[in-house]
Design an enzyme around this catalytic site. Structure first.
Site: not given
Length: 609
Positions: A78, A244
């Site tokens: 991420d 997401e």
């Protein structure tokens, strides 16, 4: 000799420093010293100049993205990043079980090549309400303060404590401390789980937070203090396919929203994007630009992008899972070049498998049978009977190349389609192509766990401690070896013993050095014998192929079970010869053909964009 210096300082003031001059052959090592204090190394040779065939070729420049992935060690995911005072800062998730995800590290680089780790820039000790699952940090600088937005606790309902927080520091390396003593967003709004936040400041100074999990994406205006929200501005902007990992950036007046689709531990994790004229959207899906690559890595997603100041050079930073990893948290940080079309759309990103060792490390390599080190920008081994090093890859059809410098004895070169590597002589299954200074020859052979079969060899003048460019193209059962960028292969052979496997380098009884290693799939559509891109793979360029032409290319009748289709290409598979019978059209990678089309190809039409 005339040399042309390539300006790599992007218009900044510069001076040229000659750091070494080596004769026989002549090599000039130079560095551009830019006026803002940065340095831009030039290729060996100082730029472009004559290259003597058979002598040391000019090495590639140390450029971003050319030193291999992962670019830092450890399990991380991420990533988001910003440029602070000319330094690139990457803030990722520490990828571990949720109860162990209690801090955030950061990495900084002046050049996107060498990286410095900054441990625990944020720790749960400085956030009273965060206990676990601290992830997806997003950095920004404003008000003479460094802010870091983060998710914590992975809340599953409004009744739980957690959500999106904001921390601040007077240093990009932290320590960051909670700015408000509570979550900034702690509730499910418009169905969006409060995770995966991305902070963006538009040219007019307005700050926005894009965020959301559970298939919903929200945008909310952030007040100028950067620690409070305009609560009346929450708006759902969920594009088609969104799961997401929201990301916003701006280029040429257009707003680009990126997001991740699929399951983060599954084979379908990928990055898609939309383009809008407003930061508020709407955001109609424009396409998918990053997908898993069965030859390099899986689970690629949750990205950020960076633009090199003063250029239109863009890079996409993301995480992916090494081949063979089954632990969902075993993710690594990677980045590749990202290109735009003239209309502003984004070209699909090609994952890379390369290393020029400019970063001084060999991350991603596994060695066997010897000690390997990076020295002076090359990968070198101690002389042993058999020294191998592999990249964790799985190529069938491939193009593999490297600069190889053999020692005075033995031979050195490239290995490919390798499995079952070991530490003993020829203790692997796969192919080897190499050069030998002691015997002045180029050789191609096959190893089978200790047994060696020579497939082809040719005499060539090979001098010790001189660098040679060696390239291999393996397409189906056809293998070609090229020396010093010749357009005519030095060696050719036909062998289908091994269909796929890892790529790497090998030295047999030789203290050798390797540089500029690069592996890629050949251009064109690739047809595989088995599902899941397994078995032998054969690449075909655009054109129409009858059964006879398919056979000539090494593809038997009714043989293909999966295929890879380059972006923008179309493959029309025909059940019968001469483009007759049922036709199936494919415009994207297909890991398994429909049952009715499996093993049914007798002719094919391939068209390129």
């Amino acid at each position: 000799m005339k040399w042309t210096i390539t300006d790599d300082c992007a218009g900044r003031p510069q001076s040229l420093k000659l750091s070494s001059l080596v004769l026989a052959p002549l090599l000039l090592t130079a560095t551009l010293h830019c006026g803002d204090g940065t340095m831009s190394p030039l290729p060996h040779g100082g730029g472009t100049g004559p290259e003597e065939v058979g002598a040391t070729p000019l090495a590639a420049a140390c450029t971003p993205g050319s030193s291999g992935n992962p670019f830092v060690s450890g399990w991380y995911a991420d990533p988001d990043m910003k440029i602070y005072n000319g330094v690139y800062w990457v803030y990722p998730t520490y990828s571990a079980p949720y109860d162990a995800q209690t801090h955030l590290d950061a990495f900084s680089s002046p050049d996107l090549i060498t990286w410095t780790k900054h441990s625990k820039v944020l720790d749960k000790a400085n956030v009273s309400w965060a206990t676990r699952a601290i992830w997806a940090p997003s950095p920004i600088f404003r008000n003479n303060t460094y802010y870091l937005y983060f998710g914590a606790n992975d809340i599953q309902s409004d009744g739980q404590l957690g959500g999106i927080g904001v921390a601040k520091s007077n240093n990009p390396a932290g320590p960051y401390v909670d700015a408000i003593g509570r979550p900034l967003i702690s509730k499910f709004i418009n169905g969006a789980q409060p995770i995966d936040q991305n902070i963006f400041i538009d040219d007019d100074g307005q700050a926005y937070l894009y965020y959301g999990g559970w298939g919903h994406c929200n945008i909310v205006k952030v007040n100028s203090d950067m620690i409070s929200l305009d609560n009346a501005s929450f708006k759902e902007i969920t594009p088609s396919g969104y799961v997401e990992g929201a990301l916003m950036f701006k280029r040429n007046g257009k707003y680009y929203l990126m997001w991740s689709e699929g399951g983060w531990t599954g084979p379908d994790y990928r990055v898609s994007y939309a383009v809008a004229s407003s930061p508020l959207g709407p955001f109609p899906k424009a396409g998918t630009i990053l997908s898993q690559n069965a030859a390099i890595g899986t689970g690629s997603g949750h990205n950020t992008v960076v633009n090199v100041p003063g250029t239109d050079d863009w890079y996409i930073f993301y995480h992916r899972r090494p081949l063979g990893e089954t632990d969902g948290n075993h993710r690594v940080l990677s980045y590749d070049r990202m290109y735009f079309n003239s209309d502003g759309t984004i070209k699909p990103v090609e994952m890379t498998s390369q290393d020029n060792f400019c970063d001084g490390n060999a991350l991603g390599w596994t060695s066997y049978g010897a000690t390997w080190t990076v020295s002076n920008g090359r990968y070198v081994n101690q002389q042993q009977p058999d020294a191998k090093a592999l990249l964790n890859t799985n190529y069938s059809a491939l193009s593999l190349e490297a600069d190889v410098t053999p020692g005075a004895s033995g031979d050195a070169g490239l290995i490919f389609r390798v499995s079952s590597p070991g530490a003993g002589l020829d203790a692997y299954k796969g192919y080897y192509a190499g050069v030998a200074a002691g015997s002045d020859r180029v050789v191609l052979g096959r190893a089978n766990g200790g047994a060696w079969t020579e497939l082809a060899s040719a005499a060539a003048t090979i001098d010790a401690n001189v660098t040679y460019h060696l390239a291999v193209v393996a397409n189906g059962d056809r293998i070609s070896v090229y020396l010093n960028r010749s357009t005519v292969p030095t060696l050719t052979a036909t062998d289908a013993t091994y269909a796929s496997g890892a790529v790497g380098v090998r030295a047999h009884d030789s203290a050798a050095a390797f540089d500029n290693v690069s592996a890629s799939k050949p251009p064109g559509a690739i047809f595989y014998a088995d599902g899941g891109y397994g078995g032998l793979g054969i690449s075909l360029n655009a054109g129409n192929y009858t059964l006879a032409q398919l056979n000539a290319a090494g593809i038997p009748n009714d043989w293909m079970s999966s295929l890879r289709v380059p972006a923008g290409w179309t493959v029309q598979v025909y059940q019968n010869n001469d483009f007759a019978g049922t036709m199936w059209k494919f415009t994207a990678d297909t890991p398994l053909l429909p049952a009715e089309a499996n093993d049914q190809m007798s002719s094919v039409k391939i068209s390129a964009q």
